[in-house]
Write an enzyme that holds these catalytic residues in place. Structure first.
Site, PDB file in Angstrom:
ATOM      1  N   PRO A  93       0.751  -1.439   0.005  1.00 32.27           N
ATOM      2  CA  PRO A  93       0.061   0.011   0.005  1.00 32.27           C
ATOM      3  C   PRO A  93       0.879   1.364   0.021  1.00 32.27           C
ATOM      4  CG  PRO A  93       0.259  -1.067   2.081  1.00 32.27           C
ATOM      5  CD  PRO A  93       0.904  -1.969   1.367  1.00 32.27           C
ATOM      6  N   CYS A  94       2.003   1.228  -0.222  1.00 34.73           N
ATOM      7  CA  CYS A  94       3.060   2.532   0.088  1.00 34.73           C
ATOM      8  C   CYS A  94       2.629   3.542  -0.846  1.00 34.73           C
ATOM      9  CB  CYS A  94       4.458   2.125   0.247  1.00 34.73           C
ATOM     10  SG  CYS A  94       5.315   1.582  -1.254  1.00 34.73           S
TER      11      CYS A  94
END
Length: 174
Positions: free
Chosen positions: A130-131
């Protein structure tokens, strides 16, 4: 600039809106609620997909997809498990070959697809990292009315999670 993050209450609200649309379309999504605590609710669906091994269509696999809330990143996150017809779970290498054969370098794969514990079920799942999700969701210029729908539309095709075209009629911008 549009902020690509969302709160837990926004995630729940938009997940319920997405579920309502899925029910109207008969698309098979469910909302799984372990309890009322953050982040113990997630969207789930099961699909049969053809694995792409060496660029050709090969075996049919069963995939269970979960859209969960990432407390750390404040964005939706896509988890999934893939099983062969005999019930055996695809390992990390088989998952990469099946879902991301176009990725050339292992380092590219580690940046986008990883195995980690599911934050609600506490067992290993594959996950799209999810970065960069907040940045991706913010790139649309206007805030999506349903960021869950936008998220699945953008990230899902990378792991053969394709929504019906009818979902596109539901996207509105504020």
């Amino acid at each position: 600039m549009v902020d690509g993050t969302l709160s837990w209450t926004d995630f729940l609200s938009e997940a319920r809106e997405f579920l309502h649309l899925s029910e109207q379309l008969g698309d098979g999504w469910t909302l799984c609620e372990k309890d009322g605590n953050e982040p113990n609710t997630f969207l789930s669906c099961k699909r049969k997909v053809r694995s792409k091994d060496n660029g050709t269509l090969s075996t049919l696999i069963s995939v269970e997809y979960h859209v969960v809330f990432s407390v750390s990143y404040q964005v939706p996150m896509l988890f999934f498990q893939a099983h062969r017809s005999d019930g055996s779970l695809l390992d990390v290498d088989a998952t990469w070959r099946a879902f991301m054969p176009e990725a050339r370098e292992r380092s590219d794969l580690f940046q986008m697809l990883t195995q980690m514990d599911h934050p609600v079920l506490f067992r290993p799942f594959m996950a799209l990292h999810p970065c960069r999700t907040s940045d991706v969701l913010a790139q649309f210029g206007k805030k999506s009315e349903n960021r869950i729908l936008t998220f699945i539309s953008v990230y899902g095709p990378h792991v053969q999670l394709n929504l019906q075209n009818a979902y596109g009629n539901a996207i509105k911008c504020k």
